[in-house]
Write a protein that holds these residues in place. Structure first.
Motif, mmCIF file in Angstrom:
data_model
loop_
_atom_site.group_PDB
_atom_site.id
_atom_site.type_symbol
_atom_site.label_atom_id
_atom_site.label_comp_id
_atom_site.label_asym_id
_atom_site.label_seq_id
_atom_site.Cartn_x
_atom_site.Cartn_y
_atom_site.Cartn_z
ATOM 1 N N ALA A 17 0.944 -1.199 0.118
ATOM 2 C CA ALA A 17 0.024 -0.038 -0.081
ATOM 3 C C ALA A 17 0.768 1.232 -0.041
ATOM 4 C CB ALA A 17 -1.022 -0.037 1.215
ATOM 5 N N HIS A 18 1.940 1.175 0.706
ATOM 6 C CA HIS A 18 2.863 2.449 0.749
ATOM 7 C C HIS A 18 3.746 2.454 -0.476
ATOM 8 C CE1 HIS A 18 1.785 3.396 4.839
ATOM 9 N NE2 HIS A 18 2.018 2.130 5.200
ATOM 10 N N GLY A 19 3.981 1.386 -1.145
ATOM 11 C CA GLY A 19 5.107 1.620 -2.046
ATOM 12 C C GLY A 19 4.416 1.247 -3.576
ATOM 13 N N ALA A 21 2.453 3.131 -5.572
ATOM 14 C CA ALA A 21 2.506 4.095 -6.632
ATOM 15 C C ALA A 21 3.842 4.192 -7.273
ATOM 16 C CB ALA A 21 2.286 5.550 -5.645
ATOM 17 N N ALA A 22 4.858 3.917 -6.616
ATOM 18 C CA ALA A 22 6.176 3.908 -7.287
ATOM 19 C C ALA A 22 6.421 2.696 -7.729
ATOM 20 C CB ALA A 22 7.179 4.179 -6.125
ATOM 21 N N GLN A 23 5.824 1.673 -7.877
ATOM 22 C CA GLN A 23 6.072 0.065 -8.324
ATOM 23 C C GLN A 23 5.214 -0.227 -9.500
ATOM 24 O OE1 GLN A 23 6.211 -2.603 -4.992
ATOM 25 N NE2 GLN A 23 5.697 -4.067 -6.204
ATOM 26 N N ALA A 24 5.917 -0.561 -10.416
ATOM 27 C CA ALA A 24 5.004 -1.499 -11.409
ATOM 28 C C ALA A 24 5.079 -3.082 -11.061
ATOM 29 C CB ALA A 24 6.017 -1.383 -12.936
ATOM 30 N N THR A 25 4.057 -3.498 -11.477
ATOM 31 C CA THR A 25 3.920 -4.920 -11.116
ATOM 32 C C THR A 25 4.868 -5.826 -11.720
ATOM 33 O OG1 THR A 25 1.580 -4.588 -10.907
ATOM 34 C CG2 THR A 25 2.173 -6.924 -11.050
ATOM 35 N N PRO A 26 5.644 -6.342 -11.226
ATOM 36 C CA PRO A 26 6.855 -7.196 -11.873
ATOM 37 C C PRO A 26 6.357 -8.574 -12.255
ATOM 38 C CG PRO A 26 7.016 -7.357 -9.150
ATOM 39 C CD PRO A 26 5.951 -6.307 -9.732
ATOM 40 N N LYS A 27 6.806 -8.912 -13.124
ATOM 41 C CA LYS A 27 6.575 -10.320 -14.059
ATOM 42 C C LYS A 27 7.169 -11.414 -13.106
ATOM 43 C CE LYS A 27 5.963 -8.634 -18.624
ATOM 44 N NZ LYS A 27 6.313 -8.483 -19.931
ATOM 45 N N VAL A 137 10.634 -9.819 5.291
ATOM 46 C CA VAL A 137 9.548 -9.817 4.067
ATOM 47 C C VAL A 137 10.296 -8.841 3.149
ATOM 48 C CG1 VAL A 137 7.334 -8.861 3.702
ATOM 49 C CG2 VAL A 137 7.463 -9.775 5.759
ATOM 50 N N MET A 138 10.473 -9.114 2.073
ATOM 51 C CA MET A 138 10.900 -8.422 0.883
ATOM 52 C C MET A 138 10.120 -7.865 -0.227
ATOM 53 S SD MET A 138 15.039 -10.051 0.865
ATOM 54 C CE MET A 138 15.679 -8.759 -0.215
ATOM 55 N N ARG A 139 10.260 -7.059 -0.752
ATOM 56 C CA ARG A 139 9.326 -6.171 -1.937
ATOM 57 C C ARG A 139 10.414 -6.002 -2.750
ATOM 58 N NH1 ARG A 139 3.601 -5.455 -1.466
ATOM 59 N NH2 ARG A 139 4.362 -5.102 -3.439
ATOM 60 N N GLN A 140 9.804 -5.937 -4.167
ATOM 61 C CA GLN A 140 10.360 -5.495 -5.428
ATOM 62 C C GLN A 140 9.808 -4.215 -5.676
ATOM 63 O OE1 GLN A 140 10.246 -7.603 -9.143
ATOM 64 N NE2 GLN A 140 12.448 -7.276 -9.534
ATOM 65 N N ILE A 141 10.803 -3.033 -5.172
ATOM 66 C CA ILE A 141 10.193 -1.794 -5.505
ATOM 67 C C ILE A 141 11.105 -1.012 -6.362
ATOM 68 C CG2 ILE A 141 9.873 0.409 -4.042
ATOM 69 C CD1 ILE A 141 9.088 -1.176 -1.844
ATOM 70 N N ASN A 142 10.514 -0.511 -7.388
ATOM 71 C CA ASN A 142 11.220 0.248 -8.476
ATOM 72 C C ASN A 142 12.612 -0.662 -8.990
ATOM 73 O OD1 ASN A 142 9.840 2.591 -8.253
ATOM 74 N ND2 ASN A 142 11.234 3.417 -6.609
ATOM 75 N N GLY A 143 11.991 -1.962 -9.228
ATOM 76 C CA GLY A 143 12.932 -3.128 -9.680
ATOM 77 C C GLY A 143 14.158 -3.512 -8.850
ATOM 78 N N LYS A 144 13.949 -3.170 -7.723
ATOM 79 C CA LYS A 144 15.212 -3.716 -6.545
ATOM 80 C C LYS A 144 14.753 -4.157 -5.479
ATOM 81 C CE LYS A 144 18.490 -1.373 -3.532
ATOM 82 N NZ LYS A 144 18.965 -0.320 -2.844
#
Length: 156
Positions: A17-19, A21-27, A137-144
């Motif tokens: 929810a916080h990230g 807006a800045a994140q495209a859905t990764p494949k 818990v890890m997320r892919q945000i802005n490709g990272k």
């Protein structure tokens, strides 16, 4: 176990929810994602072992929504987490040499994962070694891939 899964799901949703807006859905690319996640941890280990706490912190989400849960309870935000590390590990001897083991990377959804593992700090005898377990818990945000939640405990 059901409570842990619910908690992880909530953490992932909150982080998303916080990230979002800045994140495209990764494949979905499971093996590449697992390798990238392990590489984040490898890079953190190398930074720690050269005494570079800010470098170690590059593996964490640079957000006020980052949560680190340790023996003193939760810390919210990247900057307060950095400050805690710097306070608790003021020099190279205190930092010791870090290694991670027993890593289990589980992809929860595209762009979301959990990592369970063991950590160990080899330190001079006068200080004594430290060790314990963690759940990230890890997320892919802005490709990272970045750690958005870290629950680390010590077995000492």
């Amino acid at each position: 176990m059901a409570n842990l899964n619910i908690t992880l799901h909530l953490l992932v949703c909150l982080a998303g929810a916080h990230g979002a807006a800045a994140q495209a859905t990764p494949k979905a690319k499971p093996e590449a994602d697992r390798r990238a996640i392990v590489q984040v941890l490898t890079t953190q280990t190398a930074a720690w072992n050269r005494g570079d706490i800010p470098g170690f912190m590059q593996g964490y989400w640079q957000s006020d929504s980052l949560v680190f849960i340790g023996r003193k309870g939760p810390t919210y935000g990247w900057q307060p987490t950095l400050a805690n590390y710097q306070k608790n590990y003021p020099d190279a001897a205190t930092m010791g040499q870090l290694d991670f083991g027993g890593l289990r990377v589980s992809l929860l959804a595209p762009g979301a994962a959990q990592v369970v593992g063991r950590w160990h700090l080899a330190r001079p005898a006068a200080l004594g070694d430290l060790q314990g377990y963690f759940l990230l818990v890890m997320r892919q945000i802005n490709g990272k891939w970045v750690v958005v939640a870290d629950h680390t405990n010590s077995s000492q």
